[in-house]
Enzyme design. Sequence first.
Site, PDB file in Angstrom:
ATOM      1  N   HIS A 467      80.811   8.703 -16.151  1.00 33.33           N
ATOM      2  CA  HIS A 467      80.227   8.114 -17.362  1.00 33.33           C
ATOM      3  C   HIS A 467      79.284   9.111 -18.039  1.00 33.33           C
ATOM      4  CE1 HIS A 467      78.485   4.573 -19.623  1.00 33.33           C
ATOM      5  NE2 HIS A 467      77.506   5.450 -19.748  1.00 33.33           N
ATOM      6  N   GLU A 468      78.333   9.629 -17.289  1.00 32.88           N
ATOM      7  CA  GLU A 468      77.348  10.531 -17.891  1.00 32.88           C
ATOM      8  C   GLU A 468      78.020  11.823 -18.355  1.00 32.88           C
ATOM      9  OE1 GLU A 468      74.727   9.255 -18.749  1.00 32.88           O
ATOM     10  OE2 GLU A 468      74.720   7.515 -17.420  1.00 32.88           O
TER      11      GLU A 468
END
Length: 678
Positions: A467-468
């Site tokens: 995600h990041e």
Amino acid sequence: MSLVCRILKVVSDNPLLHIHFEIPFDRVRAEHVEPAMAELLADARAKVEAIASDSAPRTYDNTLLALEKATERLDYAIGIVRHLEGVATYPELRSAFNAVEPLVSEFYSGIPLHAGLWKAIKALDETHPELTPARHRLLTKTVESFRRHGADLDDAGKKRLAEIDVALAKATTKFSENVLDSTNAFELIIEEEKDLAGLPPTARSAARASAESKGVNGWRFTLQAPSYQPLMTYLDNREIREKVYRAYSTRASSGEYDNSVLTADILKLRREKALLLGFRDFADLVLEDRMAKNGASAQAFLERLEARTENRFTIENQELRDFASFELEPWDVGYWAEKLRLKLYDFDEEALRPYFPMEKVVSGMFDIVGRLFGIRVVHKPAAHVWHPDVRYYEIRDEDGRLLGAFYADWYPRESKRGGAWMDAFIIGLYDPPQSEPHAGTICGNLTPPVGETPSLLTHREVETIFHEFGHLLHLVLSQIEVRSLGGTNVAWDFVELPSQIMENWCWEREALNLFARHYQTGEPIPEDLFQKMRRARTFRGANAQMRQLSFGIVDLKLHREYSPERDGDVIPYSRHILQKFSAVRLPEDHAMIASFTHLFASPVAYGAGYYSYKWAEVLDADAFSLFLEHGIFSREIGLQFRGNILSKGDSEDPAVLYRRFMGRDPDPEALLVRSGLA
Ligand code: ZN
């Protein structure tokens, strides 16, 4: 050396005053912060004044570009200080940051209210300048943003707006204090060990430690999530569950910490603000520059999803009732759902950890993005990091061109805040052949290595890394000629598309085989474990979805429709809406809205914006369906995503960008399939 010379030396040595691509994090000290900010604020103010008083005919360069440049050094320096305060703080740094932070925010929030600047921007707008699309968008967005911040109001209007903002800041601060205080006002001490039946050992020892810290015997439970959640999920004792549920769902709704009047006041102030600025309601004010555009379309979006979820929701609730074989109350639902989940899947998330050693996960992820987007991620020895655990990487295009660099900081420390996030330090300008590279960071608090055992992650933690990293790609692959439209500076309901879409690769067998390998044997995840993990993903998917929809809909109805004169007290009004989305009958005193900090803990917060969670899920599931269709490593679709989404920042309307990638508007079908609701 004279005093003057020494001061000059300190000033010129200050690493916050000059923009460096390889940021000297190790040289920034607390004593640099206040002098640097004083100088940079003065410099930015002088530049803003110079723009406003420039008597030359208005051009993009002497107005908007000059304004972008006016704050460039300040943006950089405060970003570095804020980052260090978040990842490697110490008392002197914290107090230096706290001393400058209000001055910096005051400066930024004063920009749209600067009459001379507003005049200059309007004058530029009135010349109808011939601009590139990105520059034109910057002009339109700047004009709209100044208006939304009150630039067009007369003196009385500006005065009232400032009063509303002060009142909102006060009321929302009080709201969150009340939630905190009423949450902390509750504790439950269990004295008999038999009453702990059902509770897992980790929750027991946490409750024990909590009791000891308060100097009491037995086991202590609170309404904080790490204590409340396991109790509601596992504790066999139904009476205790009821007691704790009732305490939780009535927080801040009566007595000393009552938020009911405050909630209505906040809604009233937000409505007044929206009307003053020329909007129908607060939702339309907040959503004007988001992908949804206005409150009506956000609400219609949620209601359409609701209609598609209702059927499965009824079936799931009947299944749970049949399984428990009695009429469930709210304090039974989580408990019986867990029992049903165990019966159906018997799936222990911990069993996956050995397959997710951090190093392999990260290198597998780099492999995947290399295949998809034609980029290379290379680890470089870091010279100036803030902690020895931090890794430094470069990202290069296939032709070797440096696109950007980033720092990865994954393990918890006492000097670091919680959660996971991505931050941009430098947004490079796109100006071939001399385009500038970008710089940013991804940070988290993931399971660290212990002794000889490497860091072994949960599946959720693996998703967090993906995600990041998706946010980071949105920065590093950005190719925009306007700095403030670059990277992740996009609409709030669009910004999670690049991040959430990356999580999908954590659920596909082909992708998992690249990075999910047992840290001792190198074996991939066994098929039966993989199947259980996939099936558990959709367990009670309709209930999970209805919960998110209920929050989004109550949020929009409160900000669009609610009128205290017509609808009465805000708590029963909200309960009535939430009831429709609840698996069981809510108690008469249920007052969740009074502790809904997401919406009311700051002047804007997620107010009228809660729908964005679902909105982003629809986008990411829908966009990923194109990868599923053409192969999850398809370079063709990868480059299409890179070209139309990842490289575009906010240079065009997100709806247009999305349509260009998908060839049509977003369709919720893929999310419904992924959640087991189709
Ligand atoms: Zn995110």
